[in-house]
Design an enzyme around this catalytic site. Structure first.
Site, PDB file in Angstrom:
ATOM      1  N   ASN A   1     -42.856  80.091  -4.644  1.00 40.94           N
ATOM      2  CA  ASN A   1     -43.215  78.954  -3.868  1.00 40.94           C
ATOM      3  C   ASN A   1     -43.117  79.357  -2.243  1.00 40.94           C
ATOM      4  O   ASN A   1     -42.083  79.315  -2.006  1.00 40.94           O
ATOM      5  CB  ASN A   1     -42.427  77.510  -4.343  1.00 40.94           C
ATOM      6  CG  ASN A   1     -42.788  76.555  -3.440  1.00 40.94           C
ATOM      7  OD1 ASN A   1     -43.804  76.430  -2.703  1.00 40.94           O
ATOM      8  ND2 ASN A   1     -41.877  75.654  -3.358  1.00 40.94           N
TER       9      ASN A   1
ATOM     10  N   LYS B   1     -44.229  77.792   0.068  1.00 35.86           N
ATOM     11  CA  LYS B   1     -44.312  76.667   1.115  1.00 35.86           C
ATOM     12  C   LYS B   1     -45.231  76.842   2.134  1.00 35.86           C
ATOM     13  O   LYS B   1     -46.290  77.342   1.663  1.00 35.86           O
ATOM     14  CB  LYS B   1     -42.817  76.480   1.450  1.00 35.86           C
ATOM     15  CG  LYS B   1     -41.771  76.448   0.135  1.00 35.86           C
ATOM     16  CD  LYS B   1     -40.435  76.114   0.645  1.00 35.86           C
ATOM     17  CE  LYS B   1     -39.475  76.232  -0.674  1.00 35.86           C
ATOM     18  NZ  LYS B   1     -38.215  75.570  -0.260  1.00 35.86           N
TER      19      LYS B   1
ATOM     20  N   HIS C   1     -42.616  68.818  -6.204  1.00 40.31           N
ATOM     21  CA  HIS C   1     -41.488  69.352  -5.800  1.00 40.31           C
ATOM     22  C   HIS C   1     -40.541  68.469  -4.802  1.00 40.31           C
ATOM     23  O   HIS C   1     -41.197  67.568  -4.128  1.00 40.31           O
ATOM     24  CB  HIS C   1     -41.995  70.514  -4.666  1.00 40.31           C
ATOM     25  CG  HIS C   1     -41.092  71.468  -4.188  1.00 40.31           C
ATOM     26  ND1 HIS C   1     -40.052  71.302  -3.033  1.00 40.31           N
ATOM     27  CD2 HIS C   1     -40.546  72.729  -4.747  1.00 40.31           C
ATOM     28  CE1 HIS C   1     -39.427  72.020  -2.811  1.00 40.31           C
ATOM     29  NE2 HIS C   1     -39.471  73.180  -3.789  1.00 40.31           N
TER      30      HIS C   1
ATOM     31  N   GLU D   1     -39.450  68.524  -1.977  1.00 44.22           N
ATOM     32  CA  GLU D   1     -39.788  68.332  -0.467  1.00 44.22           C
ATOM     33  C   GLU D   1     -41.011  67.388  -0.706  1.00 44.22           C
ATOM     34  O   GLU D   1     -41.065  66.620   0.527  1.00 44.22           O
ATOM     35  CB  GLU D   1     -40.302  69.926   0.106  1.00 44.22           C
ATOM     36  CG  GLU D   1     -39.004  70.648   0.205  1.00 44.22           C
ATOM     37  CD  GLU D   1     -38.990  72.154   0.190  1.00 44.22           C
ATOM     38  OE1 GLU D   1     -40.388  72.547   0.273  1.00 44.22           O
ATOM     39  OE2 GLU D   1     -38.258  72.904   0.176  1.00 44.22           O
TER      40      GLU D   1
ATOM     41  N   GLU E   1     -34.956  71.982 -10.318  1.00 44.49           N
ATOM     42  CA  GLU E   1     -34.394  72.462  -9.007  1.00 44.49           C
ATOM     43  C   GLU E   1     -33.594  71.311  -8.585  1.00 44.49           C
ATOM     44  O   GLU E   1     -33.990  70.184  -7.930  1.00 44.49           O
ATOM     45  CB  GLU E   1     -35.654  72.412  -8.298  1.00 44.49           C
ATOM     46  CG  GLU E   1     -36.716  73.575  -8.569  1.00 44.49           C
ATOM     47  CD  GLU E   1     -37.725  74.226  -7.425  1.00 44.49           C
ATOM     48  OE1 GLU E   1     -37.473  75.092  -7.355  1.00 44.49           O
ATOM     49  OE2 GLU E   1     -37.982  73.205  -6.825  1.00 44.49           O
TER      50      GLU E   1
ATOM     51  N   SER F   1     -32.017  78.617  -4.498  1.00 47.46           N
ATOM     52  CA  SER F   1     -31.691  79.945  -4.238  1.00 47.46           C
ATOM     53  C   SER F   1     -31.297  80.910  -5.245  1.00 47.46           C
ATOM     54  O   SER F   1     -30.381  81.738  -5.262  1.00 47.46           O
ATOM     55  CB  SER F   1     -30.091  79.318  -3.413  1.00 47.46           C
ATOM     56  OG  SER F   1     -30.340  78.687  -2.541  1.00 47.46           O
TER      57      SER F   1
HETATM   58  C1  PEP Z   1     -37.934  75.912  -4.017  1.00 48.60           C
HETATM   59  O1  PEP Z   1     -38.273  75.298  -3.112  1.00 48.60           O
HETATM   60  O2  PEP Z   1     -38.863  75.689  -4.918  1.00 48.60           O
HETATM   61  C2  PEP Z   1     -36.823  76.879  -4.057  1.00 48.60           C
HETATM   62  C3  PEP Z   1     -36.364  77.093  -5.099  1.00 48.60           C
HETATM   63  O3  PEP Z   1     -36.326  77.412  -2.744  1.00 48.60           O
HETATM   64  P1  PEP Z   1     -35.095  78.325  -2.561  1.00 48.60           P
HETATM   65  O4  PEP Z   1     -35.400  79.576  -3.698  1.00 48.60           O
HETATM   66  O5  PEP Z   1     -35.441  78.862  -1.339  1.00 48.60           O
HETATM   67  O6  PEP Z   1     -33.920  77.731  -2.691  1.00 48.60           O
END
Ligand code: PEP
Length: 250
Positions: free
Chosen positions: A9, A11, A95, A97, A166, A212
């Site tokens: 992703n 973003k 997501h 966000e 997530e 992460s």
């Molecule tokens: C995400 O935004 O889907 C995500 C998992 O971000 P990160 O790996 O940076 O935590």
């Protein structure tokens, strides 16, 4: 046996030319990978360039959102048919966000998921609790609600969906859920899927972990029985780290 799926992703990162270069790098690194589905999800503006870069390779293309209406007066929105026409195969929906900053609800997640499925896109439906919800003992209730409402009334198409668990507190924070914490929620999601469908469907649906994930923790996370891959943010922006995560899924 579920085939693992690792999706990046991106973003709101990368210009079109940067996207082409990143995909070229990823293609070289994962050329021999057959046991994991590899997906990149760049911004809308890069999809056409990205489709050309992915052509003929084992890297598949995804988008980061889709509108639920087929067409019309929805300034700034993108339809499922527009994505499909560009060669997009997957689309991230719901997501955190988008839930946090853009008013996404379980109902709009469900509407977007249906629109994606209607044209043959594979939705990657994101669920996950905030830290406040976890600390208040509400993790289970939140995740079960998001799964049931987001995937409401999909009929046989439910089997085509990918889910990404997530935990919001792990996204972009460097704080990863432990493999045991993640596995606990993935098992809960699979149990919930069995409630709304049947055992075979629940067993076939792939559930990614996101939050992460990086080369150092990917293997242990993806070794858990109900973790079928990863949705990767930060570590997806470099070919070597993304490819290392993909290979950890083999
Ligand atoms: C995400 O935004 O889907 C995500 C998992 O971000 P990160 O790996 O940076 O935590």
């Amino acid at each position: 046996m579920r085939k693992k799926i690792v999706a990046g992703n991106w973003k709101m990162n990368k210009t079109a030319s940067e996207a082409a270069a990143l995909i070229d790098g990823i293609k070289k690194e994962v050329a021999d990978v057959t046991e994991v589905d590899v997906v990149v999800c760049p911004p809308f503006t890069n999809l056409q360039v990205a489709a050309a870069a992915c052509a003929g390779s084992n890297v598949k293309l995804g988008a980061q959102n889709v509108h639920w209406e087929a067409s019309g007066a929805y300034t700034g929105e993108i339809s499922a048919a527009m994505l499909k026409d560009l060669g997009v195969e997957y689309v991230i929906i719901g997501h955190s966000e988008r839930r946090q900053y853009f008013g996404e609800t379980d109902e709009t997640v469900n509407a977007r998921t249906k629109a994606a499925l209607a044209v043959g896109l594979i939705p990657i439906v994101c669920v996950g609790e905030t830290l406040a919800e976890r600390d208040a003992g509400n993790m289970e209730a939140v995740v079960v609600r998001q799964v049931k409402a987001g995937l409401n009334d999909l009929g046989d198409d439910l089997a085509k969906v990918v889910i990404a668990y997530e935990p919001v507190w792990a996204i972009g924070t460097g704080r990863t859920a432990t493999p045991a914490q993640a596995q606990e929620v993935h098992a809960l999601i699979r149990l919930t899927l069995a409630e709304i469908s049947d055992g075979d469907t629940a067993n076939a649906i792939r559930i990614q972990y996101g939050g992460s994930m990086k080369p150092e923790n990917a293997k242990e996370l993806m070794s858990q029985p109900d973790i079928d891959g990863g949705l990767i943010g930060g570590a997806a922006l470099k070919a070597d780290s993304f490819a290392a995560i993909v290979k950890a899924g083999e």
